[in-house]
Motif scaffolding. Structure first.
Motif, PDB file in Angstrom:
ATOM      1  N   UNK A 120      53.725  32.450  38.288  1.00 19.79           N
ATOM      2  CA  UNK A 120      52.914  33.655  38.515  1.00 19.79           C
ATOM      3  C   UNK A 120      53.086  34.254  39.910  1.00 19.79           C
ATOM      4  N   UNK A 121      53.737  33.547  40.818  1.00 21.28           N
ATOM      5  CA  UNK A 121      53.799  33.993  42.201  1.00 21.28           C
ATOM      6  C   UNK A 121      52.437  33.822  42.843  1.00 21.28           C
ATOM      7  N   UNK A 122      52.112  34.678  43.806  1.00 20.51           N
ATOM      8  CA  UNK A 122      50.794  34.653  44.441  1.00 20.51           C
ATOM      9  C   UNK A 122      49.855  35.563  43.661  1.00 20.51           C
ATOM     10  N   UNK A 123      48.706  35.038  43.268  1.00 20.96           N
ATOM     11  CA  UNK A 123      47.720  35.849  42.553  1.00 20.96           C
ATOM     12  C   UNK A 123      46.952  36.705  43.547  1.00 20.96           C
ATOM     13  N   UNK A 124      46.688  37.938  43.152  1.00 20.83           N
ATOM     14  CA  UNK A 124      45.894  38.847  43.981  1.00 20.83           C
ATOM     15  C   UNK A 124      44.419  38.479  43.871  1.00 20.83           C
ATOM     16  N   UNK A 125      43.611  39.068  44.725  1.00 22.75           N
ATOM     17  CA  UNK A 125      42.171  38.804  44.692  1.00 22.75           C
ATOM     18  C   UNK A 125      41.603  39.171  43.323  1.00 22.75           C
ATOM     19  N   UNK A 126      40.667  38.359  42.840  1.00 17.11           N
ATOM     20  CA  UNK A 126      40.037  38.640  41.558  1.00 17.11           C
ATOM     21  C   UNK A 126      39.486  37.392  40.902  1.00 17.11           C
ATOM     22  N   UNK A 127      38.914  37.588  39.719  1.00 14.38           N
ATOM     23  CA  UNK A 127      38.320  36.510  38.913  1.00 14.38           C
ATOM     24  C   UNK A 127      39.344  36.088  37.863  1.00 14.38           C
ATOM     25  N   UNK A 128      39.629  34.791  37.765  1.00 21.05           N
ATOM     26  CA  UNK A 128      40.636  34.248  36.868  1.00 21.05           C
ATOM     27  C   UNK A 128      40.063  33.079  36.079  1.00 21.05           C
ATOM     28  N   UNK A 129      40.820  32.660  35.086  1.00 21.85           N
ATOM     29  CA  UNK A 129      40.545  31.379  34.439  1.00 21.85           C
ATOM     30  C   UNK A 129      41.883  30.734  34.094  1.00 21.85           C
ATOM     31  N   UNK A 130      41.887  29.410  34.188  1.00 20.37           N
ATOM     32  CA  UNK A 130      43.046  28.625  33.785  1.00 20.37           C
ATOM     33  C   UNK A 130      42.689  27.959  32.471  1.00 20.37           C
ATOM     34  N   UNK A 131      43.642  27.910  31.558  1.00 18.95           N
ATOM     35  CA  UNK A 131      43.380  27.413  30.206  1.00 18.95           C
ATOM     36  C   UNK A 131      44.354  26.302  29.860  1.00 18.95           C
ATOM     37  N   UNK A 145      43.252  20.634  17.740  1.00 19.32           N
ATOM     38  CA  UNK A 145      43.352  21.072  19.125  1.00 19.32           C
ATOM     39  C   UNK A 145      42.281  22.104  19.448  1.00 19.32           C
ATOM     40  N   UNK A 146      41.899  22.129  20.712  1.00 15.30           N
ATOM     41  CA  UNK A 146      40.949  23.104  21.226  1.00 15.30           C
ATOM     42  C   UNK A 146      41.458  23.568  22.577  1.00 15.30           C
ATOM     43  N   UNK A 147      41.113  24.791  22.929  1.00 19.67           N
ATOM     44  CA  UNK A 147      41.494  25.358  24.211  1.00 19.67           C
ATOM     45  C   UNK A 147      40.276  25.339  25.124  1.00 19.67           C
ATOM     46  N   UNK A 148      40.472  24.821  26.326  1.00 19.00           N
ATOM     47  CA  UNK A 148      39.405  24.743  27.322  1.00 19.00           C
ATOM     48  C   UNK A 148      39.766  25.610  28.521  1.00 19.00           C
ATOM     49  N   UNK A 149      38.740  26.119  29.210  1.00 16.80           N
ATOM     50  CA  UNK A 149      38.923  27.051  30.312  1.00 16.80           C
ATOM     51  C   UNK A 149      38.134  26.598  31.533  1.00 16.80           C
ATOM     52  N   UNK A 150      38.636  26.954  32.706  1.00 17.56           N
ATOM     53  CA  UNK A 150      37.894  26.804  33.956  1.00 17.56           C
ATOM     54  C   UNK A 150      38.088  28.099  34.745  1.00 17.56           C
ATOM     55  N   UNK A 151      36.991  28.728  35.115  1.00 16.34           N
ATOM     56  CA  UNK A 151      37.069  29.980  35.864  1.00 16.34           C
ATOM     57  C   UNK A 151      37.148  29.688  37.356  1.00 16.34           C
ATOM     58  N   UNK A 152      37.808  30.624  38.078  1.00 15.17           N
ATOM     59  CA  UNK A 152      37.913  30.519  39.531  1.00 15.17           C
ATOM     60  C   UNK A 152      38.117  31.914  40.105  1.00 15.17           C
ATOM     61  N   UNK A 153      37.950  31.984  41.426  1.00 12.99           N
ATOM     62  CA  UNK A 153      38.093  33.269  42.094  1.00 12.99           C
ATOM     63  C   UNK A 153      39.090  33.162  43.241  1.00 12.99           C
ATOM     64  N   UNK A 154      39.931  34.177  43.355  1.00 12.07           N
ATOM     65  CA  UNK A 154      40.844  34.312  44.495  1.00 12.07           C
ATOM     66  C   UNK A 154      40.248  35.406  45.375  1.00 12.07           C
ATOM     67  N   UNK A 155      40.021  35.087  46.642  1.00 17.74           N
ATOM     68  CA  UNK A 155      39.472  36.080  47.573  1.00 17.74           C
ATOM     69  C   UNK A 155      40.573  36.540  48.513  1.00 17.74           C
ATOM     70  N   UNK A 156      40.419  37.738  49.017  1.00 20.34           N
ATOM     71  CA  UNK A 156      41.438  38.316  49.909  1.00 20.34           C
ATOM     72  C   UNK A 156      41.507  37.609  51.233  1.00 20.34           C
TER      73      UNK A 156
END
Length: 156
Positions: A120-131, A145-156
């Motif tokens: 993905x390179x460097x992610x810009x600022x924003x709200x993300x989730x990894x799955x 199978x099930x898909x699980x998520x964890x949300x995170x934030x990238x700040x500037x």
């Protein structure tokens, strides 16, 4: 040895089926299952040490009603929240994932260091989730199978 090889082959098949048929953007509460069902396997994903190029992913297993061995592979994907909708982040290349199977032990935390700079390179600022896809290999044979998520934030 044959049992582990059979599980590995089943995991490969499950990842192929999941990647081809899973709806990734309509999940609620950090979990979605195939065919609209979701079962409590006691899995929670969380993150720490977040940067624009990676994070530490923590998989906590506690309780739940898994019928067999819980496992995952190396594959993950990242989505960005854009105006309340989860949209898959643009990749720099097409990913080729190894077929490693990672066991998720009962009643413990498992951590993986994730470096997505190659994908993905460097992610810009924003709200993300990894799955991640988690698979329950039943002792009686078969798997779900099930898909699980964890949300995170990238700040500037």
């Amino acid at each position: 040895m044959k049992k582990h090889l059979a599980w590995l082959l089943a995991l490969v098949l499950m990842f192929f089926v999941t990647a081809c048929g899973a709806e990734r953007s309509d999940a609620k509460d950090g979990i979605t299952g195939a065919e609209g069902w979701a079962q409590d396997w006691g899995i929670t994903l969380s993150v720490r040490d977040v940067s624009a190029t990676g994070l530490t992913l923590i998989c906590t297993q506690s309780g739940g009603i898994a019928e067999g061995s819980l496992e995952t592979g190396s594959e993950y994907w990242i989505e960005k929240n854009e105006n309340g909708n989860w949209v898959e982040a643009k990749t720099l290349c097409e990913a080729c994932w190894d077929m490693m199977a990672y066991l998720i032990p009962s009643d413990t935390d498992t951590e993986w260091t994730v470096d997505w700079s190659w994908l993905y390179g460097e992610l810009s600022a924003g709200r993300y989730r990894i799955s991640k896809t988690i698979v329950d290999f039943k002792e009686s044979g078969g798997s779900r199978s099930q898909i699980y998520f964890a949300e995170f934030e990238i700040t500037a």
